[in-house]
Design an enzyme around this catalytic site. Structure first.
Site, PDB file in Angstrom:
ATOM      1  N   GLY A   1      74.222  67.977  14.102  1.00 34.25           N
ATOM      2  CA  GLY A   1      73.227  68.450  13.133  1.00 34.25           C
ATOM      3  C   GLY A   1      71.918  68.850  13.771  1.00 34.25           C
ATOM      4  O   GLY A   1      71.123  69.571  13.163  1.00 34.25           O
TER       5      GLY A   1
ATOM      6  N   GLU B   1      60.841  69.410   7.421  1.00 42.09           N
ATOM      7  CA  GLU B   1      60.304  70.000   8.663  1.00 42.09           C
ATOM      8  C   GLU B   1      60.783  71.456   8.789  1.00 42.09           C
ATOM      9  O   GLU B   1      61.206  71.911   9.859  1.00 42.09           O
ATOM     10  CB  GLU B   1      60.718  69.151   9.863  1.00 42.09           C
ATOM     11  CG  GLU B   1      60.406  67.673   9.634  1.00 42.09           C
ATOM     12  CD  GLU B   1      60.686  66.757  10.818  1.00 42.09           C
ATOM     13  OE1 GLU B   1      59.734  66.143  11.300  1.00 42.09           O
ATOM     14  OE2 GLU B   1      61.841  66.659  11.241  1.00 42.09           O
TER      15      GLU B   1
ATOM     16  N   CYS C   1      59.132  61.774  19.008  1.00 40.01           N
ATOM     17  CA  CYS C   1      59.727  62.922  19.695  1.00 40.01           C
ATOM     18  C   CYS C   1      58.695  63.771  20.431  1.00 40.01           C
ATOM     19  O   CYS C   1      58.978  64.319  21.497  1.00 40.01           O
ATOM     20  CB  CYS C   1      60.487  63.791  18.695  1.00 40.01           C
ATOM     21  SG  CYS C   1      59.562  64.212  17.211  1.00 40.01           S
TER      22      CYS C   1
HETATM   23  O1  FUB Z   1      65.492  64.756  14.825  1.00 40.93           O
HETATM   24  C1  FUB Z   1      64.926  64.592  16.110  1.00 40.93           C
HETATM   25  C2  FUB Z   1      63.494  65.023  16.124  1.00 40.93           C
HETATM   26  O2  FUB Z   1      62.749  64.242  15.214  1.00 40.93           O
HETATM   27  C3  FUB Z   1      63.263  66.445  15.668  1.00 40.93           C
HETATM   28  O3  FUB Z   1      63.376  67.391  16.658  1.00 40.93           O
HETATM   29  C4  FUB Z   1      61.896  66.361  15.124  1.00 40.93           C
HETATM   30  O4  FUB Z   1      61.602  67.434  14.280  1.00 40.93           O
HETATM   31  C5  FUB Z   1      61.890  65.041  14.417  1.00 40.93           C
HETATM   32  O5  FUB Z   1      62.446  65.170  13.166  1.00 40.93           O
HETATM   33 ZN    ZN Z   2      58.311  66.117  17.677  1.00 37.84          ZN
END
Ligand code: FUB
Ligand code: ZN
Length: 660
Positions: free
Chosen positions: A212, A321, A414
């Protein structure tokens, strides 16, 4: 069972893994790649980016291991290895990637030179990763510890291949930087495991599926480039083409609504979309796949023309997002995740190499100086996950990851290690070469070295950019009797420039410039000098009228920098009351003592005379323009670069300013 430890680190500098004419960075083209350009080697020496990288090396990176320890990421690896006891810590199935991104960043830093402490931290953490890996190559502490060893049952949200991707990228970086195989061995074992499980119907593999969150795809291409094993490239190609076929339920969020080849706009979760498109560009580069290339060109155009904030920030929605709709580019609710800016740089660089076109580096410049750099505090210790273009007077901050205040670390962390890895590998994104010459995509002080079919050519760049527009380039290595072309990117924002090359001087009207490249072809001699002077007059920028959020507003820009007003520089009332006088001249003042040294832009405005609000904030206009009258008294407004905002006291901020 814990595995034998890798060889103890030595205090010596790791040997560079390659000759200095090629960039030691995240993208190294494979043999037979169909790219127009190859990344060139840059040694940054002085100036704006050198300072940002120095803070990254001195402050951000060394703090990483302690932060990963406090957040529990390293503890989880020990738990998975059976060398510690306790509970899994962390809220997400992808917490391992914080470790991998830090390792990648540290590896790129090691490629710059020695640091015994950093090297020791890297080797220690690599050992933890290796110990946590399962005998068949699988590695994900969340699924090993929290999900009782369940695997690949939740591809939509599980992030298992996303984690594999970041591990592979860290391993490639470590191998490129140090020549050491330990982490690469771990990554290959995981990649081989993934290859043994995933494949198209009829392949005999257990799962026809994709993750995903795209990420493993571009990592697999790089693993192919590093090892020469073509099946990694083929696996990447399989994954990229299986998005958009409903394997994840058909949602745009995880790039499953439409195949990349058929898509006509960027959509869904911004980081997921951008990592997927970076992989598509990698595949087009390695295989010459024209359909993937034209999909990338089409989608990049759709993104830049309709879904990109002025800062280069991407992702309009907090909800999911998500990119949002065309021209839906809000200010105070802009999401613009720092990771999305990083992913955009990664994709655009791959497109720049593939096509040779300067426009991709125009977006890289805008993103680096604005949407990306705002995510990192000036002291390198605090971060922004979301990067709004406005914080209102009276703002109540939600705190947490979505805070408009800088934060030491996040629950979903992240962005910080992602920013570290981009800063540590920044040199990689600045220049390229081809058989005909050297292309300077970004201007920073240092030595730029390209490779003309095995013949090195180099220039030394000196510049005070982005504060000053003069860029001086002095030829170093050059063949004595072979002409070559020094190509300088003329930024898209630049209305006027002059260039002196020996006895010749051009301006924009007669320069040999096309498609954003100023091409200077000569038989060069060492010491030959070119001076490019970009006009950095501050300017006002308006948006397409369909961007409702900023209709009637302008933004202040100077060179590659977007500016903003911060409350602290503009006392005497709120920022929401300010109206900019767009007929008044803008002036600049360099302030070495402010925010690490910035050039401020001074503008003239007025404060709106706020009408008696009555019982609600709406008034029937009776057909007249619904504007409030500004006060008479002009006020001087001080704008600072957007990247430097939120480094002093909390307060309002805005990029877009209503005009009189
Ligand atoms: O899902 C992994 C990371 O966390 C995504 O790249 C970011 O947008 C945050 O949702
Ligand atoms: Zn990030």
């Amino acid at each position: 069972m814990p595995r034998p430890r890798p060889a103890a680190p030595s205090a010596s500098t790791p040997a560079p893994a390659e000759p200095a004419v090629t960039s030691t960075g995240p993208v190294r083209l494979g043999p037979g790649a169909k790219a127009a350009l190859t990344p060139a080697a840059v040694g940054l020496r002085a100036g704006f980016w050198s300072t940002r990288r120095e803070v990254n090396a001195r402050v951000s990176l060394p703090q990483g291991p302690q932060l990963l320890e406090s957040a529990g990421n390293l503890h989880n690896l020990r738990l998975a290895a059976g060398t510690a006891e306790g509970e899994f810590r962390g809220a997400y199935p992808f917490v391992d990637t914080d470790v991998y991104k830090w390792l990648e960043a540290a590896a790129w830093q090691l490629a710059q030179g020695s640091s015994a402490e950093l090297e020791a931290d890297v080797e220690r953490i690599i050992a933890l990763v290796a110990d946590a890996q399962q005998p068949d190559g699988y590695l994900n502490t969340w699924f090993q510890l929290v999900k009782g060893g369940e695997r690949y049952k939740d591809l939509r949200w599980g992030h298992e291949l996303y984690c594999a991707g970041h591990l592979i990228q860290a391993a490639v970086a470590h191998h490129r930087a140090t020549g050491r195989p330990q982490l690469l061995d771990v990554a290959r074992k995981f990649a081989d495991h993934v290859d043994s499980v995933f494949g198209p119907p009829g392949s005999g593999k257990e799962i026809d599926g994709v993750d995903g969150h795209p990420e493993v795809e571009t990592a697999l291409v790089e693993l192919y480039r590093e090892t020469g094993e073509r099946r990694y490239l083929e696996l990447a190609g399989y994954f990229v083409d299986r998005f958009g076929h409903g394997l994840l339920g058909g949602e745009a969020y995880c790039q499953d609504r439409v195949p990349v080849r058929e898509a006509d706009t960027v959509e869904g979760h911004a980081v997921r979309q951008l990592y997927l498109l970076a992989a598509a560009a990698d595949l087009a580069t390695e295989t010459g796949d024209a359909e993937l290339r034209s999909a990338g060109e089409r989608l990049w155009r759709a993104m830049t023309t309709t879904k990109t904030h002025l800062t280069g920030g991407l992702g309009a929605h907090h909800d999911q997002e998500d990119f949002g709709d065309p021209y839906e580019l809000p200010n105070e609710r802009a999401y613009c995740e720092t990771c999305a800016a990083i992913a955009s740089v990664q994709w655009s660089w791959r497109m720049a190499l593939l096509t040779g076109e300067a426009r991709y580096s125009d977006l890289i410049e805008r993103t680096l100086y604005n949407g990306f750099l705002a995510g990192v505090s000036l002291d390198g210790e605090r971060w922004l996950y979301v990067n709004p273009l406005q914080v209102r007077d009276g703002h109540t901050d939600p705190g947490g990851d979505q805070s408009a205040r800088r934060t030491r670390w996040f629950r979903c962390a992240c962005c910080p290690p992602n920013a570290m890895r981009l800063l540590a590998s920044l040199e990689h994104y600045l220049a390229s070469s081809d058989a005909g010459g050297l292309q300077i995509h970004q201007y920073a002080g240092g030595r730029y070295t390209g490779d003309l079919d095995g013949v090195p050519v180099s220039v030394e760049v000196e510049t005070g950019y982005p504060w000053q527009g003069a860029i001086s380039l002095t030829v170093g290595d050059t063949p004595a009797d072979r002409p070559w072309t020094l190509s300088l990117r003329v930024p898209q924002w630049c209305a006027a420039y002059r260039v002196r090359c020996g006895d010749t001087e051009y301006d924009r009207s007669d320069a040999p410039e096309a498609d954003g490249w100023l091409r200077l072809e000569r038989t060069w001699a060492p010491g030959d000098r070119v001076v490019l002077e970009l006009d950095l007059a501050p300017r006002l920028t308006a948006a397409d009228p369909r961007v409702d959020a900023v209709r009637g507003c302008v933004a202040i820009e100077r060179g590659p920098l977007v500016y903003c007003l911060e409350q602290v520089d503009n006392p005497g009332g709120g920022l929401d009351d300010i109206v900019l006088d767009r007929a008044a001249a803008l002036s600049v003042r360099h302030r070495p003592e402010l925010l690490g040294g910035v050039t401020t832009v001074l503008a003239t405005g007025r404060r709106r005379r706020v009408p008696d609000a009555g019982w609600w904030p709406y008034t029937s206009t009776g057909g007249a323009a619904p504007e409030t009258e500004p006060d008479d008294a002009p006020v001087e407004l001080t704008a600072v670069p957007y990247y430097a905002w939120a480094n002093r006291q909390d307060g309002a901020m805005r990029v877009w300013l209503p005009t009189s």
